[in-house]
Design a protein around this motif. Structure first.
Motif, mmCIF file in Angstrom:
data_model
loop_
_atom_site.group_PDB
_atom_site.id
_atom_site.type_symbol
_atom_site.label_atom_id
_atom_site.label_comp_id
_atom_site.label_asym_id
_atom_site.label_seq_id
_atom_site.Cartn_x
_atom_site.Cartn_y
_atom_site.Cartn_z
ATOM 1 N N GLY A 1 22.169 49.363 41.679
ATOM 2 C CA GLY A 1 21.533 48.049 41.639
ATOM 3 C C GLY A 1 20.897 47.702 42.966
ATOM 4 N N SER A 2 20.245 46.547 43.001
ATOM 5 C CA SER A 2 19.580 46.141 44.232
ATOM 6 C C SER A 2 20.307 45.022 44.957
ATOM 7 C CB SER A 2 18.137 45.720 43.947
ATOM 8 O OG SER A 2 18.119 44.646 43.036
ATOM 9 N N LYS A 3 21.010 44.144 44.223
ATOM 10 C CA LYS A 3 21.654 43.013 44.875
ATOM 11 C C LYS A 3 22.891 42.589 44.097
ATOM 12 C CE LYS A 3 20.840 38.427 46.684
ATOM 13 N NZ LYS A 3 19.923 37.360 46.946
ATOM 14 N N ALA A 4 23.953 42.288 44.847
ATOM 15 C CA ALA A 4 25.184 41.802 44.221
ATOM 16 C C ALA A 4 25.641 40.538 44.925
ATOM 17 C CB ALA A 4 26.276 42.867 44.287
ATOM 18 N N ALA A 5 26.292 39.656 44.176
ATOM 19 C CA ALA A 5 26.878 38.428 44.707
ATOM 20 C C ALA A 5 28.193 38.203 43.975
ATOM 21 C CB ALA A 5 25.935 37.242 44.477
ATOM 22 N N MET A 6 29.105 37.504 44.607
ATOM 23 C CA MET A 6 30.379 37.211 43.960
ATOM 24 C C MET A 6 30.119 36.375 42.704
ATOM 25 S SD MET A 6 32.584 38.877 45.604
ATOM 26 C CE MET A 6 34.013 38.291 44.719
ATOM 27 N N ALA A 7 30.856 36.674 41.649
ATOM 28 C CA ALA A 7 30.730 35.920 40.402
ATOM 29 C C ALA A 7 31.458 34.589 40.534
ATOM 30 C CB ALA A 7 31.332 36.722 39.250
ATOM 31 N N GLU A 8 31.044 33.620 39.763
ATOM 32 C CA GLU A 8 31.758 32.352 39.723
ATOM 33 C C GLU A 8 33.109 32.585 39.066
ATOM 34 O OE1 GLU A 8 29.556 29.176 37.982
ATOM 35 O OE2 GLU A 8 27.753 29.632 39.143
ATOM 36 N N VAL A 9 34.110 31.878 39.548
ATOM 37 C CA VAL A 9 35.479 32.047 39.040
ATOM 38 C C VAL A 9 35.535 31.849 37.527
ATOM 39 C CG1 VAL A 9 37.835 31.133 39.121
ATOM 40 C CG2 VAL A 9 36.546 31.471 41.239
ATOM 41 N N ALA A 10 34.913 30.800 37.023
ATOM 42 C CA ALA A 10 34.946 30.520 35.586
ATOM 43 C C ALA A 10 34.329 31.663 34.782
ATOM 44 C CB ALA A 10 34.233 29.210 35.273
ATOM 45 N N ALA A 11 33.243 32.232 35.272
ATOM 46 C CA ALA A 11 32.591 33.349 34.584
ATOM 47 C C ALA A 11 33.493 34.583 34.589
ATOM 48 C CB ALA A 11 31.251 33.668 35.237
ATOM 49 N N ALA A 12 34.151 34.829 35.708
ATOM 50 C CA ALA A 12 35.070 35.966 35.811
ATOM 51 C C ALA A 12 36.241 35.803 34.848
ATOM 52 C CB ALA A 12 35.564 36.114 37.244
ATOM 53 N N GLU A 13 36.782 34.610 34.770
ATOM 54 C CA GLU A 13 37.916 34.365 33.872
ATOM 55 C C GLU A 13 37.508 34.515 32.413
ATOM 56 O OE1 GLU A 13 40.715 31.449 36.616
ATOM 57 O OE2 GLU A 13 39.306 30.507 35.210
ATOM 58 N N ARG A 14 36.345 33.984 32.048
ATOM 59 C CA ARG A 14 35.858 34.100 30.659
ATOM 60 C C ARG A 14 35.621 35.560 30.286
ATOM 61 N NH1 ARG A 14 32.689 29.813 31.975
ATOM 62 N NH2 ARG A 14 30.899 31.155 32.335
ATOM 63 N N ALA A 15 35.023 36.309 31.176
ATOM 64 C CA ALA A 15 34.642 37.685 30.876
ATOM 65 C C ALA A 15 35.830 38.648 30.840
ATOM 66 C CB ALA A 15 33.621 38.181 31.894
ATOM 67 N N THR A 16 36.889 38.323 31.578
ATOM 68 C CA THR A 16 38.032 39.239 31.647
ATOM 69 C C THR A 16 39.202 38.824 30.767
ATOM 70 O OG1 THR A 16 39.036 38.080 33.528
ATOM 71 C CG2 THR A 16 37.457 39.860 34.034
ATOM 72 N N GLY A 17 39.316 37.531 30.511
ATOM 73 C CA GLY A 17 40.472 37.038 29.780
ATOM 74 C C GLY A 17 41.675 36.787 30.671
ATOM 75 N N TYR A 18 41.494 36.910 31.964
ATOM 76 C CA TYR A 18 42.564 36.701 32.934
ATOM 77 C C TYR A 18 42.248 35.495 33.815
ATOM 78 C CZ TYR A 18 44.007 41.551 31.912
ATOM 79 O OH TYR A 18 44.423 42.710 31.303
#
Length: 165
Positions: free
Chosen positions: A89-106
């Protein structure tokens, strides 16, 4: 303290179920979580009497618009440029906490790289291969799983690259 789990006794979190289903040997390590801890990963290392270099945290980032996983030692930081490079990829940034929780289930502080709701491109820091056993979140605060680094890479279908600093 540590218990060997097998596929037949793999109840618990989605992470332990995933490892059991894959036939991957692991140990469970529980500790009393302090919600006031400044760093959940360093808290785990200290509570379990482990070298922080072999305890890994699971961080969610966004790389070119898609959620990805970076797994790095708890005493180091995720190098976002290196993570993006490792995934082409070309660019990465930390994900928002809510998005991380929704996507992982944790919940944050208990996000495991294993047994997530959806499969995400994953990179394990190359330092993991320096240890016979690495420890990652078991899917809740106060639970870590010990497993061989090669098994972590296999179970997460990860790329191995230097992504910590």
């Amino acid at each position: 303290m540590a218990k060997k789990k097998t596929a037949a006794r793999a109840g618990g979190t989605p992470a332990t179920v995933a490892l059991g289903a894959a036939g991957i040997a692991f140990t469970t390590h529980e500790y009393e979580h302090d919600p006031r801890a400044a760093s959940f990963g360093l808290e785990a290392a200290e509570a379990l009497g482990l070298d922080p270099a072999c305890v890994f945290k699971t961080l969610m980032a966004s790389c070119d618009g898609r959620l990805v996983v970076g797994i790095v030692p708890v005493d180091r930081q995720l190098d976002l440029k290196a993570l993006a490079r490792a995934l082409g990829g070309s660019k990465a940034a930390m994900a928002e906490v809510a998005a991380a929780e929704r996507a992982t289930g944790y919940v944050a502080g208990g996000i495991s790289p294993l047994g997530q709701k959806r499969v995400h491109p994953t990179v394990v820091d190359a330092t993991a291969l320096e240890h016979p056993t690495v420890y990652v979140s078991g899917g809740r605060r106060g639970l870590d799983l010990g497993l061989a680094p090669g098994d972590l890479v296999t179970a997460t279908d990860a790329v191995v690259a230097p992504i910590s600093r």
